[in-house]
Design an enzyme around this catalytic site. Structure first.
Site, PDB file in Angstrom:
ATOM      1  N   LYS A 226      10.382   6.764  -0.623  1.00 59.15           N
ATOM      2  CA  LYS A 226      10.060   6.950  -2.039  1.00 59.15           C
ATOM      3  C   LYS A 226      10.876   8.065  -2.703  1.00 59.15           C
ATOM      4  CE  LYS A 226       6.378   4.150  -2.788  1.00 59.15           C
ATOM      5  NZ  LYS A 226       6.126   3.286  -3.962  1.00 59.15           N
TER       6      LYS A 226
ATOM      7  N   SER B 109      -0.615   6.396  -4.904  1.00 55.11           N
ATOM      8  CA  SER B 109      -1.569   6.518  -3.796  1.00 55.11           C
ATOM      9  C   SER B 109      -1.018   7.421  -2.702  1.00 55.11           C
ATOM     10  CB  SER B 109      -1.887   5.136  -3.227  1.00 55.11           C
ATOM     11  OG  SER B 109      -0.705   4.515  -2.785  1.00 55.11           O
TER      12      SER B 109
ATOM     13  N   GLU C  21       3.576  -8.154   3.812  1.00 61.79           N
ATOM     14  CA  GLU C  21       2.365  -7.571   3.236  1.00 61.79           C
ATOM     15  C   GLU C  21       1.244  -7.500   4.269  1.00 61.79           C
ATOM     16  OE1 GLU C  21       1.898  -9.121  -1.245  1.00 61.79           O
ATOM     17  OE2 GLU C  21       1.772 -10.704   0.276  1.00 61.79           O
TER      18      GLU C  21
ATOM     19  N   GLY D  79      -3.881  -8.048   1.501  1.00 59.57           N
ATOM     20  CA  GLY D  79      -3.255  -7.798   0.191  1.00 59.57           C
ATOM     21  C   GLY D  79      -2.092  -8.732  -0.043  1.00 59.57           C
TER      22      GLY D  79
ATOM     23  N   ASP E 197      -1.034 -10.667  -2.414  1.00 61.98           N
ATOM     24  CA  ASP E 197      -0.693 -11.081  -3.780  1.00 61.98           C
ATOM     25  C   ASP E 197       0.786 -11.444  -3.899  1.00 61.98           C
ATOM     26  OD1 ASP E 197      -0.548  -8.038  -3.500  1.00 61.98           O
ATOM     27  OD2 ASP E 197       0.683  -8.392  -5.271  1.00 61.98           O
TER      28      ASP E 197
ATOM     29  N   SER F 186       9.320   2.314   6.425  1.00 60.01           N
ATOM     30  CA  SER F 186       9.314   2.935   5.106  1.00 60.01           C
ATOM     31  C   SER F 186       8.801   4.365   5.080  1.00 60.01           C
ATOM     32  CB  SER F 186       8.531   2.075   4.120  1.00 60.01           C
ATOM     33  OG  SER F 186       7.211   1.872   4.570  1.00 60.01           O
TER      34      SER F 186
END
Lengths: 322, 322
Positions: free
Chosen positions: B55, B80, B206, B210, B212, B306
């Protein structure tokens, strides 16, 4: 100088033998740690070495130095853990038969990994039996060549290659902290540091309970102790070796000790801040630097992280114990 | 193509901005894993990135792209966890005031780290309050610039630099597995992979709970879900973004899901065999490869790890749970 003692030239030759065979492990840093200590700390990450520890360097170098007859007969090693895996893997890579004498209470992960590398494991009771006698028995009965865990010129020379790599990457250092058990890693590191960065003060770091190295260094002769009790299971040796001691006596700046609690704090630092798993023994050098056992402010400091092989159950307990 | 969508050229520019600022993280391999899978797996270790996660790349790139007036007013972000630390650290490096809106049940280590980087933390209840409304309130009241966690061209472009580095080091790959939450990392990775290794099949991964992204990818439009429950706390998003979805829809090979148990198995593999701490979300791509969610035999495979930010208490429980 004792003509059988290894020299820096042997480290250079070991380095050539290990080229493309051992991992050239990364050197990592932590800006938050550097800010806290007011120092620059370089970690040589032998936890990322093959078999998860620096021991592969010495084991491979010793086996690669055998003649064809010795290779044909096979090798035997006694070890509380990482040396076992090192000899087992090196033997498989060089197509040599390996027998490993291990304490029955060695970490399960280490025994399983040793067998996984194709070695035969012979277990013994470390509180009742003498592993050297068992190994020597196999030498006489089967003609195997003994590969000792630290007191061997080729083993010492191989272990020295890690610090050679570190210093080639960082340039000269003011201080270097190295885990100390039997002294194979420390004596090899001293040969490399003395040749490449002669002003570097090299410290051997032992567990408090196993301070035979400190005693020996300051008395000027090898002092033996009872098998110590510490979570640093790779540094539970009772005495330095006839080859490792004179090198340590000549070149080490000092020997210092750290507590098991300081090892646990170091393990947590590596997990939380550096995302690395380092075994208790592997944290010896780091614990000395992190706990500022000697003043480190303003210094360029090398730390040898010797390995990362730890049972997950034990590791979890270390991370969460009060 | 939507003119506001970022392109590979934006990834290249982000890469130049991050040169010497973000760590060029190592790419690691495991010979035992490769032997088991009959494949070559390359792990891009963003757990070793600044703030312990990829990030930082997107956060820094977004802040470095602000004009002087925006920098003077300051920035706000809702996150988060890792995005919060990323914006906080980038803001400190660029001398910008940062306010971070975080759920009150975010991991304690992440909240503490965010404050440690000098940011002001505003907490909210993720089950009752809307973090976007809170952030937009601060934008209007204080003139702050909102740095969203994934749905922003500069954030997406920054995240893509990790896969650019990976492919520059490994050369062309057959497959690439990337964690998928809101899609910032995946869409950036797709821009880089499509440009550098156009035949590489890129999978977004995913948590099962979750999914989606899987629904959206196969339906051809953004599908929202309730806040999912999974240990992958960085992938608990309810929907892909208006910028990330079209890139994913156009370039991804497929979206797959993994169970929390598969994430735990991956975490243990990294601790035991590779001596690395990888957080649950960080294991999404790896779990897909290790569990062979799609056939991997004979392939050259990239896996994006990640991040590595996980509370030690939670991490210990994952390592030892039955």
């Amino acid at each position: 100088m004792n003509p059988s003692l290894p020299t820096y030239e042997d480290v250079v030759q070991a380095s050539q033998r290990l080229e493309g065979i051992a991992h050239r492990t990364p050197v990592t840093t932590s800006s938050s740690l550097d800010a806290r200590l007011g120092a620059l700390v370089f970690f040589k990450c032998e936890n990322f070495q093959r078999i998860g520890a620096f021991k592969f360097r010495g084991g491979y170098n010793a086996l690669a130095s055998l003649d064809s007859e010795q290779r044909k007969a096979g090798v035997v090693a006694f070890s509380s853990g990482n040396h076992a895996q090192a000899v087992a893997l090196a033997a498989r890579m060089l197509d040599i038969k390996a027998t490993i004498v291990m304490p029955h209470d060695a970490p399960a992960a280490k025994k399983a990994a040793t067998r996984g590398y194709g070695a035969q494991v012979v277990e013994y009771d470390r509180y009742k039996q003498n592993r050297e006698e068992i190994a020597h028995g196999l030498v006489q009965a089967q003609g195997l060549t003994l590969i000792p865990p630290f007191n061997h010129p080729d083993v010492i020379a191989g272990q020295g290659t890690a610090v050679k790599e570190l210093l080639e990457e960082t340039g000269g250092l003011d201080m270097l902290f190295v885990p100390l058990g039997g002294g194979g890693l420390l004596s090899g590191s001293l040969l490399a540091a003395h040749a490449i960065s002669p002003d570097c003060a090299v410290y051997g770091v032992e567990p408090e309970a196993g301070n035979d190295g400190w005693k020996s260094f300051h008395k000027g002769e090898i002092v033996g102790i009872d098998t110590p009790v510490s979570i640093a299971d790779g540094a539970l040796t009772q005495a330095l070796g006839s080859l490792t001691f004179p090198i340590i006596r000549q070149h080490a700046h000092d020997i210092v000790t750290v507590s098991d609690q300081q090892l646990v704090q170091a393990m947590r630092f590596f997990a939380e801040r550096m995302k690395m798993v380092v075994e208790p023994t592997g944290c010896l050098g780091a614990a000395a630097a992190l706990s500022e056992i000697v003043p480190v402010k303003g210094k360029r400091i090398g730390v040898l992280l010797s390995g990362g092989n730890v049972d997950l159950a034990a590791y979890s307990a270390y991370l969460t114990a009060a």
